[in-house]
Write a protein that holds these residues in place. Structure first.
Motif, short mmCIF file in Angstrom:
data_model
loop_
_atom_site.label_atom_id
_atom_site.label_comp_id
_atom_site.label_asym_id
_atom_site.label_seq_id
_atom_site.Cartn_x
_atom_site.Cartn_y
_atom_site.Cartn_z
N LEU A 143 36.71 131.95 116.88
CA LEU A 143 38.23 132.07 117.83
C LEU A 143 39.50 132.12 116.90
O LEU A 143 40.17 133.00 117.08
CB LEU A 143 38.01 130.94 118.46
N ALA A 144 39.52 131.34 115.70
CA ALA A 144 40.61 131.57 114.96
C ALA A 144 40.72 133.11 114.56
O ALA A 144 41.54 133.77 114.26
CB ALA A 144 40.60 130.50 113.94
N ASP A 145 39.34 133.45 114.00
CA ASP A 145 39.39 134.88 113.49
C ASP A 145 39.82 135.83 114.57
O ASP A 145 40.75 137.02 114.09
CB ASP A 145 37.94 135.19 112.86
N PHE A 159 43.66 128.97 125.30
CA PHE A 159 42.56 127.97 125.58
C PHE A 159 42.83 127.43 127.12
O PHE A 159 43.94 126.99 127.37
CB PHE A 159 42.95 126.87 124.85
N VAL A 160 41.70 126.89 127.81
CA VAL A 160 41.79 126.36 129.02
C VAL A 160 41.14 125.17 129.22
O VAL A 160 39.90 125.34 128.73
CB VAL A 160 41.68 127.12 130.22
N ASP A 214 46.57 128.36 116.66
CA ASP A 214 48.06 128.52 117.30
C ASP A 214 48.22 129.59 118.61
O ASP A 214 48.51 130.60 118.42
CB ASP A 214 49.12 128.70 116.23
N VAL A 215 47.45 128.97 119.45
CA VAL A 215 47.61 129.89 120.84
C VAL A 215 48.02 128.84 122.01
O VAL A 215 47.77 127.66 121.87
CB VAL A 215 46.31 130.54 121.34
N SER A 218 52.83 126.31 126.19
CA SER A 218 51.55 125.85 126.88
C SER A 218 51.80 125.12 128.16
O SER A 218 53.06 124.62 128.17
CB SER A 218 50.94 124.63 125.81
N VAL A 219 50.82 124.84 128.77
CA VAL A 219 51.04 124.31 130.08
C VAL A 219 50.06 123.03 130.29
O VAL A 219 48.92 122.93 130.14
CB VAL A 219 50.73 125.22 131.36
N THR A 220 50.91 121.69 130.69
CA THR A 220 49.83 120.56 130.77
C THR A 220 50.32 120.02 132.31
O THR A 220 51.42 119.93 132.44
CB THR A 220 50.38 119.42 129.94
N LEU A 221 49.11 119.89 133.14
CA LEU A 221 49.32 119.53 134.46
C LEU A 221 48.84 117.86 134.69
O LEU A 221 47.99 117.59 133.96
CB LEU A 221 48.81 120.56 135.21
#
Length: 341
Positions: A131-133, A143-144, A152-153, A314-317
């Motif tokens: 995934l980093a590649d 990422f979910v 770094d996404v 990024s989203v944190t719920l």
């Protein structure tokens, strides 16, 4: 099946004009556009999606890789992703990693080969470099639920720490002091985070967490059965078992019943991740619910932003505690989770 040449002949225009109409190019007269669209409808013409993707370098397709399609939480998450993506004109190809890194990587490679526009992943663990590649190669990725530290996404996730504190406070108010946890794999962010949150919440009430009260699971029902069997065999079994996943909770319930015991009369049970079945179990199971629908929609929005060249935050719920009767709570405290998110 009619082709683009058939449409051009029926409309009395060139193939190039048909192509411009289908791609919403402004340099087409209103009369020609109307004739082309009428021919498309009368002939039932469907553009070749593969050919269009080669011209536009877009497939209008997302990839979604989830850890376990049999886990009702991830099934619900996939549904919300598909609905949100469809509303924006995207299709979704789903890969089931079966909680195995090598299967996850297989799906990721396959999806990249299909020239998807972007990728949503709930990683099975933090060890795969693929995934980093992919990110270094320019693939839009979000990422979910789970994530890989150091990649770094954007991450779209739920924070259950406050809900776990509420849970321990609820159990304390019911008189429970011996509380065990069935943990998920510590190679996953959710597995380690939920154990840390549990330890912190227990410490806040001055409650110990003996090693014997930490059972190792793998987010599957069988591991819940096995860990709960170990708890029940202790000289001093716990008063409540907190399963850090819904399937492990169902396995725990099986283990309790297999020994002729009852929830909550003999032992209490709590689950992280609320699912529809929990309102139908006997008794209904107290749980921590993540806003699954909102997570799926937020993940799609974030991925579209990445595809369009922006950098979304990024989203944190927040997750929330849903009190039912599986820990000895009095009748009348039942709630139903908001599965719409």
């Amino acid at each position: 099946m009619a082709g683009i040449k058939d449409v051009a002949a029926a409309a009395g225009v060139s193939v190039a004009t048909v192509s411009r109409v289908l791609n919403a190019h402004p340099s087409v007269s209103a009369d020609a556009r109307a004739r082309v669209l009428a021919a498309v409808e009368s002939l039932g013409y469907r553009p070749n999606a593969v050919a269009r993707s080669l011209r536009t370098d877009q497939t209008r397709t997302f990839g979604l890789v989830i850890p376990d399609v049999l886990n009702p939480y991830f099934t619900e998450l996939a549904r919300s992703v598909e609905e949100a993506a469809r509303a924006l004109g995207y299709s979704v190809i789903i890969g089931n990693a079966d909680e195995r890194a090598e299967v996850q990587d297989h799906h990721v490679r396959t999806l990249l080969d299909r020239r998807i526009d972007g990728l949503l992943v709930a990683p099975t663990d933090a060890g795969s470099p693929l995934l980093a590649d992919a990110v270094r190669g320019g693939t839009p990725l979000v990422f979910v639920d789970r994530w890989i530290p150091g990649v770094d996404v954007p991450v779209v996730r739920s924070d259950g720490r406050a809900a776990v504190r509420d849970l321990v406070g609820h159990l304390w108010s019911l008189g429970h002091r011996r509380i065990a946890i069935i943990a998920g794999p510590d190679s996953t962010t959710t597995g380690s985070e939920r154990v840390d949150a549990f330890r912190e919440a227990m410490a806040g009430y001055g409650l110990p967490v003996p090693d014997a009260y930490i059972g190792q699971g793998d987010f599957r029902a069988e591991s819940g059965r096995r860990a709960t069997g170990g708890f029940l065999a202790l000289p001093e079994p716990p008063e409540v078992v907190f399963a850090a996943d819904n399937l492990m909770a169902l396995g725990a319930l099986d283990a309790v019943r297999a020994r002729g015991l009852r929830v909550p009369d003999d032992i209490g049970l709590v689950a992280f991740d609320d699912i529809r079945w929990f309102v139908h179990t006997d008794p209904p199971i107290t749980s921590i619910a993540q806003p699954t629908g909102a997570l799926g929609r937020a993940a799609v929005r974030a991925l579209v932003e990445v595809i369009e060249g922006r950098r979304p935050a990024s989203v944190t719920l927040p997750a929330r505690l849903i009190v039912r009767r599986s820990c000895g709570a009095p009748p009348g405290t039942d709630n139903v989770a908001d599965f719409g998110g």
